[in-house]
Design a protein around this motif. Structure first.
Motif, PDB file in Angstrom:
ATOM      1  N   MET A 281       0.811  -1.207   0.000  1.00 53.41           N
ATOM      2  CA  MET A 281       0.000   0.000   0.000  1.00 53.41           C
ATOM      3  C   MET A 281       0.855   1.272   0.000  1.00 53.41           C
ATOM      4  O   MET A 281       0.446   2.307  -0.531  1.00 53.41           O
ATOM      5  CB  MET A 281      -0.930   0.016   1.216  1.00 53.41           C
ATOM      6  N   ASN A 282       2.027   1.203   0.590  1.00 57.66           N
ATOM      7  CA  ASN A 282       2.876   2.400   0.658  1.00 57.66           C
ATOM      8  C   ASN A 282       4.208   2.237  -0.063  1.00 57.66           C
ATOM      9  O   ASN A 282       4.672   3.168  -0.709  1.00 57.66           O
ATOM     10  CB  ASN A 282       3.139   2.775   2.129  1.00 57.66           C
ATOM     11  N   LEU A 283       4.797   1.062   0.047  1.00 55.90           N
ATOM     12  CA  LEU A 283       6.144   0.877  -0.493  1.00 55.90           C
ATOM     13  C   LEU A 283       6.181   1.022  -2.006  1.00 55.90           C
ATOM     14  O   LEU A 283       7.153   1.546  -2.564  1.00 55.90           O
ATOM     15  CB  LEU A 283       6.692  -0.499  -0.082  1.00 55.90           C
ATOM     16  N   THR A 284       5.140   0.571  -2.696  1.00 58.58           N
ATOM     17  CA  THR A 284       5.113   0.699  -4.159  1.00 58.58           C
ATOM     18  C   THR A 284       5.008   2.148  -4.606  1.00 58.58           C
ATOM     19  O   THR A 284       5.231   2.453  -5.778  1.00 58.58           O
ATOM     20  CB  THR A 284       3.929  -0.101  -4.739  1.00 58.58           C
ATOM     21  N   SER A 285       4.660   3.036  -3.676  1.00 55.26           N
ATOM     22  CA  SER A 285       4.590   4.475  -3.987  1.00 55.26           C
ATOM     23  C   SER A 285       5.792   5.228  -3.438  1.00 55.26           C
ATOM     24  O   SER A 285       5.812   6.459  -3.421  1.00 55.26           O
ATOM     25  CB  SER A 285       3.294   5.074  -3.418  1.00 55.26           C
ATOM     26  N   GLY A 286       6.781   4.493  -2.943  1.00 56.12           N
ATOM     27  CA  GLY A 286       8.003   5.116  -2.461  1.00 56.12           C
ATOM     28  C   GLY A 286       7.989   5.525  -1.002  1.00 56.12           C
ATOM     29  O   GLY A 286       8.889   6.236  -0.552  1.00 56.12           O
TER      30      GLY A 286
ATOM     31  N   MET B 150       8.322   4.198   2.695  1.00 59.22           N
ATOM     32  CA  MET B 150       8.749   3.066   3.519  1.00 59.22           C
ATOM     33  C   MET B 150       8.238   3.275   4.932  1.00 59.22           C
ATOM     34  O   MET B 150       8.758   4.097   5.686  1.00 59.22           O
ATOM     35  CB  MET B 150      10.278   2.966   3.521  1.00 59.22           C
ATOM     36  N   ASP B 151       7.180   2.545   5.302  1.00 61.26           N
ATOM     37  CA  ASP B 151       6.568   2.698   6.625  1.00 61.26           C
ATOM     38  C   ASP B 151       7.187   1.702   7.601  1.00 61.26           C
ATOM     39  O   ASP B 151       6.877   0.508   7.563  1.00 61.26           O
ATOM     40  CB  ASP B 151       5.059   2.480   6.527  1.00 61.26           C
TER      41      ASP B 151
ATOM     42  N   PRO C  90       8.640   9.627   5.647  1.00 58.12           N
ATOM     43  CA  PRO C  90       7.958   8.433   6.135  1.00 58.12           C
ATOM     44  C   PRO C  90       8.815   7.489   6.978  1.00 58.12           C
ATOM     45  O   PRO C  90       8.321   6.907   7.943  1.00 58.12           O
ATOM     46  CB  PRO C  90       7.476   7.741   4.843  1.00 58.12           C
ATOM     47  N   MET C  91      10.091   7.359   6.647  1.00 60.44           N
ATOM     48  CA  MET C  91      10.948   6.465   7.432  1.00 60.44           C
ATOM     49  C   MET C  91      11.179   7.023   8.835  1.00 60.44           C
ATOM     50  O   MET C  91      11.148   6.289   9.818  1.00 60.44           O
ATOM     51  CB  MET C  91      12.282   6.247   6.717  1.00 60.44           C
ATOM     52  N   VAL C  92      11.402   8.332   8.905  1.00 61.59           N
ATOM     53  CA  VAL C  92      11.621   8.976  10.205  1.00 61.59           C
ATOM     54  C   VAL C  92      10.348   8.893  11.052  1.00 61.59           C
ATOM     55  O   VAL C  92      10.383   8.554  12.240  1.00 61.59           O
ATOM     56  CB  VAL C  92      12.044  10.443  10.026  1.00 61.59           C
TER      57      VAL C  92
ATOM     58  N   HIS D 182       8.771 -10.349   5.042  1.00 62.11           N
ATOM     59  CA  HIS D 182       7.778 -10.620   3.993  1.00 62.11           C
ATOM     60  C   HIS D 182       7.827  -9.584   2.872  1.00 62.11           C
ATOM     61  O   HIS D 182       6.892  -9.492   2.080  1.00 62.11           O
ATOM     62  CB  HIS D 182       6.389 -10.667   4.616  1.00 62.11           C
ATOM     63  N   MET D 183       8.928  -8.840   2.803  1.00 66.14           N
ATOM     64  CA  MET D 183       9.096  -7.903   1.701  1.00 66.14           C
ATOM     65  C   MET D 183       9.386  -8.648   0.391  1.00 66.14           C
ATOM     66  O   MET D 183       9.051  -8.176  -0.705  1.00 66.14           O
ATOM     67  CB  MET D 183      10.216  -6.912   1.996  1.00 66.14           C
TER      68      MET D 183
END
Length: 343
Positions: A66-71, A73-74, A128-130, A254-255
């Motif tokens: 839901m998020n990673l494919t849009s760049g 990284m949650d 998002p990573m922070v 599971h990535m």
């Protein structure tokens, strides 16, 4: 003619999705036959464990997508998974409810905790990573504090056995696949999602509310990882209250299926089907490695080495395609010169 072409493309995609786990199973069986004893699936229990493990992996992979494919990284997904499961289980227990109610309350709290992260992201505009690291620390502390570090214990909880039933797991995963397929393919949200993923500024100029779309992505991701947390806790009998960002380790494992299904198989078949296929294939790979009596650490190294090799291939696939195109053009040019008697 066009409908026939689309039908052939559909069956080709389904064939590729089925072929991946079958190919992994055949390869692992050959390797086990040469260097070890046993089989990847030697009993009905092994089959049930494969289905259950693949289902949990697929739910997490859907959440990551839901998020990673849009760049984005949650890094808080692991903590959302833990805290939603723990809080949902506690609420259900306090109300004297069990079984599917634990899952229902976990979904509700997964929605809440995921929505909070989405709201913070679009409001504060923190990378998002922070943001994920900070929220993860808070959520982990909540889960740890509510249970005094013990975590959630589902052993002996009324009706909890249904949550670990393989048929129930299959039903839940089937619902997830159908909902995700419809939501991410045939709805207005799906068009906006793809537009935002392609170019946020262009999507914004086209009138799409980018921030609402992003907030919804975080919320859906929270729901999906909460479902995986309950299914996992029901089978294991508990959900550990993690600290120090260790909760995210389970999600990162599971990535691999998310990347295979979301970036490779999605070229040929619907992304939802691709993720399911990849989750089954990766689970078969893991079960096959256990036949070699490898430690968890060694199995992890092999798994991640294959994952990195896949990423390297993905990053350089265009070079291979370009080299084939150049070779064909050179061959055509030589043939043209030969036909026309040119030097």
């Amino acid at each position: 003619m066009k409908s026939k072409k689309n039908l052939l493309k559909f069956f080709k995609g389904i064939g590729i999705a089925i072929a991946l786990p079958v190919a992994v199973l055949i390869i692992m069986e050959i390797l086990i036959g040469l260097f070890a004893d046993g089989h990847v699936i030697s009993s009905m229990l092994d089959f049930k464990n494969m289905v259950r493990g693949a289902g949990i992996s697929a739910a997490i992979a859907f959440g990551l997508s839901m998020n990673l494919t849009s760049g984005r990284m949650d890094l808080s997904l692991g903590s959302q998974r833990v805290v939603a499961t723990i809080v949902g289980g506690i609420v259900a227990s306090k109300l004297g409810l069990g079984g599917a109610w634990v899952l229902l309350f976990a979904i509700i709290f997964g929605l809440i905790f995921g929505g909070i992260v989405g709201f913070l992201y679009v409001t504060l505009r923190i990378p998002p990573m922070v943001l994920g690291i900070g929220v993860a620390c808070i959520y982990e502390c909540i889960g740890f504090g509510l249970t005094d570090g013990v975590g959630l214990r589902l052993v002996g909880t009324k009706g909890v056995e249904i949550l670990s039933n393989v048929n129930f797991t299959l039903a839940v995963v089937a619902v997830i696949v159908v909902v995700m397929m419809v939501t991410m393919t045939y709805t207005v949200f799906s068009y906006k999602f793809r537009a935002v993923r392609g170019a946020q500024q262009i999507a914004k100029n086209a009138g799409i509310n980018v921030f609402v779309n992003v907030a919804i992505c975080y919320t859906v991701a929270g729901i999906l990882v909460a479902i995986s947390g309950v299914l996992d806790a029901a089978f294991a009998g508990s959900m550990t209250a993690s600290m120090g960002l260790t909760s995210n380790g389970v999600v990162m494992q599971h990535m691999f299926p998310m990347m295979i299904g979301g970036t490779f198989l999605s070229r040929y078949v619907n992304q939802s089907i691709g993720i399911i296929s990849a989750a089954v294939a990766v689970k078969i790979l893991g079960m096959g490695l256990t036949c070699f009596n490898l430690s968890d650490a060694t199995s992890g190294v092999v798994n991640m080495a294959i994952f990195i090799a896949f990423l390297v291939y993905q990053a350089n696939a265009y070079k291979i395609k370009q080299a084939k195109t150049d070779k064909l053009r050179i061959a055509e040019a030589k043939a043209y010169k030969a036909a026309n008697g040119l030097a």
